[in-house]
Design a protein around this motif. Sequence first.
Motif, PDB file in Angstrom:
ATOM      1  N   THR A  49       0.934   0.639   7.054  1.00  0.00           N
ATOM      2  CA  THR A  49      -0.760   0.343   6.860  1.00  0.00           C
ATOM      3  C   THR A  49       0.392   0.088   5.521  1.00  0.00           C
ATOM      4  O   THR A  49      -0.137  -0.987   4.833  1.00  0.00           O
ATOM      5  N   LEU A  60      -0.039  -4.152   3.427  1.00  0.00           N
ATOM      6  CA  LEU A  60      -0.730  -4.593   2.535  1.00  0.00           C
ATOM      7  C   LEU A  60       0.634  -4.695   1.488  1.00  0.00           C
ATOM      8  O   LEU A  60      -0.246  -5.810   0.428  1.00  0.00           O
ATOM      9  N   ALA A  99      -5.090   9.082   3.914  1.00  0.00           N
ATOM     10  CA  ALA A  99      -5.467   7.962   2.374  1.00  0.00           C
ATOM     11  C   ALA A  99      -4.417   7.984   1.476  1.00  0.00           C
ATOM     12  O   ALA A  99      -4.719   7.709   0.388  1.00  0.00           O
ATOM     13  N   LEU A 115      -1.548   7.559   0.879  1.00  0.00           N
ATOM     14  CA  LEU A 115      -0.984   6.061   0.657  1.00  0.00           C
ATOM     15  C   LEU A 115      -1.565   5.212  -1.162  1.00  0.00           C
ATOM     16  O   LEU A 115      -1.922   4.713  -1.693  1.00  0.00           O
ATOM     17  N   ARG A 116      -3.108   6.773  -1.507  1.00  0.00           N
ATOM     18  CA  ARG A 116      -3.446   5.866  -2.390  1.00  0.00           C
ATOM     19  C   ARG A 116      -2.599   6.586  -3.879  1.00  0.00           C
ATOM     20  O   ARG A 116      -1.788   6.495  -4.517  1.00  0.00           O
ATOM     21  N   PHE A 118      -2.050   2.109  -3.832  1.00  0.00           N
ATOM     22  CA  PHE A 118      -3.073   1.568  -3.665  1.00  0.00           C
ATOM     23  C   PHE A 118      -3.950   2.015  -3.858  1.00  0.00           C
ATOM     24  O   PHE A 118      -4.810   3.321  -3.746  1.00  0.00           O
ATOM     25  N   ASP A 147      -6.953   0.543  -2.725  1.00  0.00           N
ATOM     26  CA  ASP A 147      -8.942   0.148  -1.973  1.00  0.00           C
ATOM     27  C   ASP A 147      -8.472   0.439  -0.399  1.00  0.00           C
ATOM     28  O   ASP A 147      -8.315  -0.039   0.604  1.00  0.00           O
ATOM     29  N   ILE A 148      -8.558   2.280  -0.354  1.00  0.00           N
ATOM     30  CA  ILE A 148      -8.215   2.755   0.688  1.00  0.00           C
ATOM     31  C   ILE A 148      -9.736   3.442   1.113  1.00  0.00           C
ATOM     32  O   ILE A 148      -9.639   4.237  -0.108  1.00  0.00           O
ATOM     33  N   ARG A 176      -9.606  -6.381   7.377  1.00  0.00           N
ATOM     34  CA  ARG A 176      -8.966  -5.415   6.801  1.00  0.00           C
ATOM     35  C   ARG A 176      -8.752  -4.362   8.667  1.00  0.00           C
ATOM     36  O   ARG A 176      -9.414  -4.246   9.479  1.00  0.00           O
ATOM     37  N   ALA A 236      -7.903  -0.086   5.189  1.00  0.00           N
ATOM     38  CA  ALA A 236      -6.532  -0.761   3.802  1.00  0.00           C
ATOM     39  C   ALA A 236      -7.319  -2.358   4.141  1.00  0.00           C
ATOM     40  O   ALA A 236      -7.287  -2.610   5.085  1.00  0.00           O
ATOM     41  N   LYS A 249      -6.488  -6.152   1.878  1.00  0.00           N
ATOM     42  CA  LYS A 249      -5.983  -6.541   1.295  1.00  0.00           C
ATOM     43  C   LYS A 249      -6.395  -7.129  -0.395  1.00  0.00           C
ATOM     44  O   LYS A 249      -7.661  -7.177  -0.605  1.00  0.00           O
TER      45      LYS A 249
END
Length: 201
Positions: A47, A51, A88, A91-92, A97, A99-100, A119, A199, A201
């Motif tokens: 992921t 991104l 998530a 990833l955040r 990121f 936009d998760i 997405r 997820a 972009k």
Amino acid sequence: MLCAELLLPFSSRAAKVISVPFTSQAPYGNWAEPWQSFCEEASIVMTAHYLWNVPLTPFFAELEMQIIKQYEDLAFGRSKDTTIEETAIVLRNLYGFKDIETRKTRFPDDIKSELKEGRMVVVPVAGRMLFNPFFVPPGPDYHMVVIRGYDDARDVFIVNEPGTRHGEAYEYSVAVLFEAIHDLNDGDVFNGGKRILVAGK
């Protein structure tokens, strides 16, 4: 009476595939622990590189998965088997990121709609319900895969399947994969909710 879909011309059936870098959860072919349990970590790495729009090599896949494991051990008190929301969070918070999202899903078209917009979708699954011939029988109780496309003509989802070295652009029937979607649910996976991570972009 014929179903309406059967009356549609072949060309009207939709397909969409997005480019997501692939790694198995054992980038160098070592399937011992912790790599045996790194499907979530591999899904996170794929992921992130999607991104970033950055290629993925075995060296960086292995390095990042080890870093993710350390983060999960600190943040969650464990790294084996993480929920879709915990995925998530990594990833955040670790990757930064924004936009998760995680949400419930009711229909395969929910997933297809995200893919149409470019997405990618990560899903937690009851691994044994996938009946993947490359898994060591009977397969994992809990697993995670990246959905990168679909083809209505063949009624398949196209995924990056980290549980096998043959997993790049692997195809599962829509019915099989969607039925298998279940979150961790404290280990009671077969009764886990149908949740997805999206997820973009």
